[in-house]
Scaffold this motif. Structure first.
Motif, PDB file in Angstrom:
ATOM      1  N   THR A 146       0.846  -1.190   0.000  1.00 26.86           N
ATOM      2  CA  THR A 146       0.000   0.000   0.000  1.00 26.86           C
ATOM      3  C   THR A 146       0.887   1.247   0.000  1.00 26.86           C
ATOM      4  O   THR A 146       2.122   1.159   0.058  1.00 26.86           O
ATOM      5  CB  THR A 146      -0.910   0.041   1.237  1.00 26.86           C
ATOM      6  OG1 THR A 146      -0.119   0.404   2.384  1.00 26.86           O
ATOM      7  CG2 THR A 146      -1.576  -1.303   1.481  1.00 26.86           C
ATOM      8  N   GLU A 147       0.235   2.392  -0.010  1.00 25.97           N
ATOM      9  CA  GLU A 147       0.960   3.661   0.000  1.00 25.97           C
ATOM     10  C   GLU A 147       1.736   3.884   1.297  1.00 25.97           C
ATOM     11  O   GLU A 147       2.589   4.774   1.370  1.00 25.97           O
ATOM     12  CB  GLU A 147      -0.015   4.822  -0.220  1.00 25.97           C
ATOM     13  CG  GLU A 147      -0.499   4.975  -1.656  1.00 25.97           C
ATOM     14  CD  GLU A 147      -1.669   4.080  -2.000  1.00 25.97           C
ATOM     15  OE1 GLU A 147      -2.118   4.117  -3.165  1.00 25.97           O
ATOM     16  OE2 GLU A 147      -2.135   3.334  -1.111  1.00 25.97           O
ATOM     17  N   ARG A 201     -10.482   5.519  -5.816  1.00 23.74           N
ATOM     18  CA  ARG A 201     -11.315   6.452  -5.059  1.00 23.74           C
ATOM     19  C   ARG A 201     -11.047   7.909  -5.442  1.00 23.74           C
ATOM     20  O   ARG A 201     -11.973   8.691  -5.646  1.00 23.74           O
ATOM     21  CB  ARG A 201     -11.060   6.254  -3.568  1.00 23.74           C
ATOM     22  CG  ARG A 201     -11.955   7.114  -2.686  1.00 23.74           C
ATOM     23  CD  ARG A 201     -11.673   6.890  -1.215  1.00 23.74           C
ATOM     24  NE  ARG A 201     -10.441   7.511  -0.753  1.00 23.74           N
ATOM     25  CZ  ARG A 201      -9.327   6.866  -0.464  1.00 23.74           C
ATOM     26  NH1 ARG A 201      -9.276   5.542  -0.602  1.00 23.74           N
ATOM     27  NH2 ARG A 201      -8.249   7.505  -0.038  1.00 23.74           N
ATOM     28  N   LYS A 215      -6.930   3.517  -3.472  1.00 25.39           N
ATOM     29  CA  LYS A 215      -6.840   4.973  -3.401  1.00 25.39           C
ATOM     30  C   LYS A 215      -6.932   5.586  -4.792  1.00 25.39           C
ATOM     31  O   LYS A 215      -7.602   6.604  -5.000  1.00 25.39           O
ATOM     32  CB  LYS A 215      -5.545   5.410  -2.721  1.00 25.39           C
ATOM     33  CG  LYS A 215      -5.465   6.934  -2.542  1.00 25.39           C
ATOM     34  CD  LYS A 215      -4.126   7.400  -2.020  1.00 25.39           C
ATOM     35  CE  LYS A 215      -3.964   7.146  -0.552  1.00 25.39           C
ATOM     36  NZ  LYS A 215      -2.748   7.825   0.000  1.00 25.39           N
ATOM     37  N   GLU A 230      -1.266  13.577  -1.538  1.00 26.11           N
ATOM     38  CA  GLU A 230      -1.445  12.118  -1.543  1.00 26.11           C
ATOM     39  C   GLU A 230      -0.363  11.394  -2.341  1.00 26.11           C
ATOM     40  O   GLU A 230       0.096  11.862  -3.387  1.00 26.11           O
ATOM     41  CB  GLU A 230      -2.808  11.756  -2.139  1.00 26.11           C
ATOM     42  CG  GLU A 230      -3.995  12.240  -1.340  1.00 26.11           C
ATOM     43  CD  GLU A 230      -4.191  11.487  -0.031  1.00 26.11           C
ATOM     44  OE1 GLU A 230      -3.511  10.462   0.184  1.00 26.11           O
ATOM     45  OE2 GLU A 230      -5.030  11.927   0.772  1.00 26.11           O
ATOM     46  N   ILE A 262      -0.046   7.972  -4.425  1.00 25.87           N
ATOM     47  CA  ILE A 262      -1.071   7.145  -5.060  1.00 25.87           C
ATOM     48  C   ILE A 262      -0.437   6.059  -5.934  1.00 25.87           C
ATOM     49  O   ILE A 262       0.252   6.361  -6.914  1.00 25.87           O
ATOM     50  CB  ILE A 262      -2.027   8.004  -5.923  1.00 25.87           C
ATOM     51  CG1 ILE A 262      -2.633   9.139  -5.095  1.00 25.87           C
ATOM     52  CG2 ILE A 262      -3.118   7.139  -6.531  1.00 25.87           C
ATOM     53  CD1 ILE A 262      -3.465  10.119  -5.897  1.00 25.87           C
TER      54      ILE A 262
END
Length: 344
Positions: free
Chosen positions: A143-144, A319, A316, A263, A265
């Protein structure tokens, strides 16, 4: 944070690069103006000809050394956003400084120039990589929140003796870390925000001859059309994948979507071993037209029996960006059609 809109001017660093040329193209197609940086006027001539239909919507600025203090000072004046794609991408660096220095210093250099002369800049998007996220040999869904500390540690411990791929991975991780550190340190005094994209090696790009294929596309060519790869290579080796056209789209969305500000991503269409690409190419209907090459056979279906080489959580991107990806079949069809058009 306000985002950009059609007609605004975007600075794309390293505009003649693998990903960057598609980023430039996507921005122009969407109605933005683009100022691209290149290291020499000769490199810019190809781009000026390639994008000549866009007239004064596209311009070139020469930045000979992106690592120098103030290298981007003039280039940034008057732009509304920045897409920083310029970074070394090769796996044969003899020394650590040869690849990590330009990656880190080039990133910090453009951010410093954005602070100094980016009065109109609303957002900076930095092109990082899945290489900054994934640790090879670690069985998890990345994940990030994850960083490739393994590659950084390898390079720190082994120095110039570290494998070329480890040097590259460390360069992406360290450059991205430097970007976030700089942003966090200065964000109270600046009007722009930062967004970072982490794609795997993209497929499909604009090249002049087969020897100019980038690392990932050359591997694709050798696996699908080379007919010389080992069983282990086809069944076991692989990675996550993404079409470079989707990477370009993600850059425009990261500048347009307000929620992308601040962010990190991950963008990825999925995972595969090399046999999956051979199967996708052989399954095309109608079949690909190839007058000079023949699609390999390998070990049909082998990819369905092995664990994915790497897995990313891309929720993410879905989204925030709403990014849609080209499928393996679409990538295979378009790549083979491009090879055929070029006489390969």
């Amino acid at each position: 944070m306000p985002t950009i809109s059609t007609g605004d001017k975007v600075l794309v660093s390293g505009a003649n690069g693998f990903i960057a040329i598609w980023v430039v193209r996507k921005f122009l197609e969407k109605g933005y103006a683009v100022r691209g940086t290149v290291r020499s006027s000769d490199k810019g001539k190809y781009l000026e000809n390639y994008f000549k239909l866009y007239g004064d919507k596209f311009e070139i600025v020469v930045v000979e050394d992106i690592t120098k203090e103030g290298a981007f000072d003039e280039a940034i004046k008057g732009v509304d956003a920045i897409a920083h794609t310029a970074s070394p991408f090769y796996l044969t660096a003899a020394s650590v400084d040869e690849i990590i220095g330009p990656a880190v210093n080039g990133t910090v250099s453009i951010l410093k120039s954005a602070v100094k002369n980016g009065q109109a800049v609303k957002r900076v998007v930095v092109t990082s990589s899945g290489a900054a996220v994934q640790e090879v040999g670690v069985d998890k869904v990345f994940t990030e929140f994850n960083w490739n500390e393994l590659a950084i540690r390898e390079v720190k411990e082994q120095g110039d003796a570290a494998p070329g791929l480890s040097k590259y991975r460390a360069s992406k991780a360290l450059a991205e870390k430097a970007a976030w550190e700089f942003y966090e340190k200065n964000k109270a005094d600046i009007k722009w925000d930062l967004s970072v994209l982490n794609p795997p090696f993209p497929m499909i790009h604009e090249i002049r001859n087969i020897d100019a294929l980038n690392a990932s596309s050359r591997q694709w060519y050798d696996a699908v059309l080379g007919n010389t790869q080992s069983e282990t290579f086809l069944k076991v080796q692989g990675s996550a994948y993404i079409d470079v056209r989707d990477v370009a789209e993600a850059h425009t969305l990261a500048l347009e979507k307000e929620a992308a500000g601040g962010e990190r991503i991950i963008i990825s269409a999925g995972s595969c071993v090399w046999q999956d690409w051979i199967d996708a190419a052989n399954a095309l209907s109608p079949p690909a037209v190839l007058s000079r090459s023949k699609i390999a056979v390998g070990f049909p279906g082998a990819g369905k029996t092995v664990k994915a080489p790497v897995e990313y959580n891309t929720s993410k991107a879905a989204r925030i960006l709403g990014l849609k990806y080209h499928t393996k079949e679409e990538v295979a069809r378009d790549t083979l059609a491009d090879f055929e058009r070029r006489g390969w």
